[in-house]
Enzyme design. Sequence first.
Site, mmCIF file in Angstrom:
data_model
loop_
_atom_site.group_PDB
_atom_site.id
_atom_site.type_symbol
_atom_site.label_atom_id
_atom_site.label_comp_id
_atom_site.label_asym_id
_atom_site.label_seq_id
_atom_site.Cartn_x
_atom_site.Cartn_y
_atom_site.Cartn_z
ATOM 1 N N PRO A 2 0.830 -1.214 0.000
ATOM 2 C CA PRO A 2 0.000 0.000 0.000
ATOM 3 C C PRO A 2 0.865 1.266 0.000
ATOM 4 C CG PRO A 2 -0.292 -1.241 2.053
ATOM 5 C CD PRO A 2 0.668 -2.006 1.212
ATOM 6 N N GLU A 3 0.566 2.181 -0.883
ATOM 7 C CA GLU A 3 1.271 3.463 -0.914
ATOM 8 C C GLU A 3 0.359 4.534 -0.298
ATOM 9 O OE1 GLU A 3 3.982 4.815 -3.596
ATOM 10 O OE2 GLU A 3 4.344 2.936 -4.655
ATOM 11 N N HIS A 100 -4.288 -15.214 9.559
ATOM 12 C CA HIS A 100 -3.614 -13.914 9.508
ATOM 13 C C HIS A 100 -4.488 -12.741 9.976
ATOM 14 C CE1 HIS A 100 -0.669 -16.232 7.371
ATOM 15 N NE2 HIS A 100 -1.452 -16.390 6.329
ATOM 16 N N ARG A 119 2.187 -11.309 5.765
ATOM 17 C CA ARG A 119 3.652 -11.240 5.842
ATOM 18 C C ARG A 119 4.140 -10.578 7.126
ATOM 19 N NH1 ARG A 119 5.952 -9.368 0.146
ATOM 20 N NH2 ARG A 119 7.899 -9.905 1.190
ATOM 21 N N ARG A 162 22.998 17.251 -3.745
ATOM 22 C CA ARG A 162 22.831 15.782 -3.640
ATOM 23 C C ARG A 162 23.242 15.094 -4.918
ATOM 24 N NH1 ARG A 162 18.833 13.845 0.781
ATOM 25 N NH2 ARG A 162 19.024 11.807 -0.149
#
Length: 283
Positions: A2-3, A100, A119, A162
């Site tokens: 998920p973002e 789960h 997971r 950078r």
Amino acid sequence: MPELPEVETVRRGLVPVLEGRTILATHLNRPDLRWPLPERMAERLTGARVLRLGRRSKYLLAELSTGETLIVHLGMSGRILVSGVTLGHFVHDHPAPQKHDHVVFEIEGGARITFNDPRRFGAMDLTATTALDCHRLLAGLGPEPLGNGFHELYLIGRLGGRQTPIKAALLDQRVVAGLGNIYVCEALHRAGILPLRQAGRIAAARLAILVPATRTVLAEAIEAGGSSLRDYRQADGELGYFQHNFRVYGREGKPCPTPGCPGTIRRVVQSGRSTFYCPQCQR
Ligand SMILES: [Zn+2]
């Protein structure tokens, strides 16, 4: 994984069943996720009212009437299911317990919220609300990409000097919080910036385009997530995953969708992760 837009969609889906409501019971089916769950977690949550459900980066933050805030991270595979209440046109009956299902909340008003995570890279913690900004998971985070702290001058200052590729710089959570692989690829394409370009050597005028491009990409995805909430297509009451069309992500070999661009989307691997870009319109 998920973002940010998925997490924001989960937040928006949970607000109607959680904000202003009391947690009647908390069931823990194991002592840990990625890390041990907080001590006496069920005791500390039960009877607490959720004053507000917020988000920082990819963390959901449930501010409680007890003075504590529950921090929830979905990790790689965490899913949140809501059952027992009417969602859109559907009533999702409580499903049979699944493998789960690690943490289950019973909420005033009849909702059951289930955290399922095969997971177990997900995480939950409880901390004093007044000390939230100092929490180890939140303390080092850069500004929110949709917030006021993420702007042209900030980005120019932060990236100056950078030598890392711009893609790596944007994935650095200290630079900007909550951006992941997919939306960084999409934002760089939208801004016409090559993901491999050295961050400190991109002209200020081009970085200035990257800020609105990032916001647009995220806002469109959140909007797509919002439509998925309106009709609750997910028949099982699962929040947060929705169909969304990406312009470059996962489109290797396909024509570039930029109007008038003859390019073909390419994939390279940067720091072990796939980068998708158009070699014609991204420089
Ligand atoms: Zn192109």
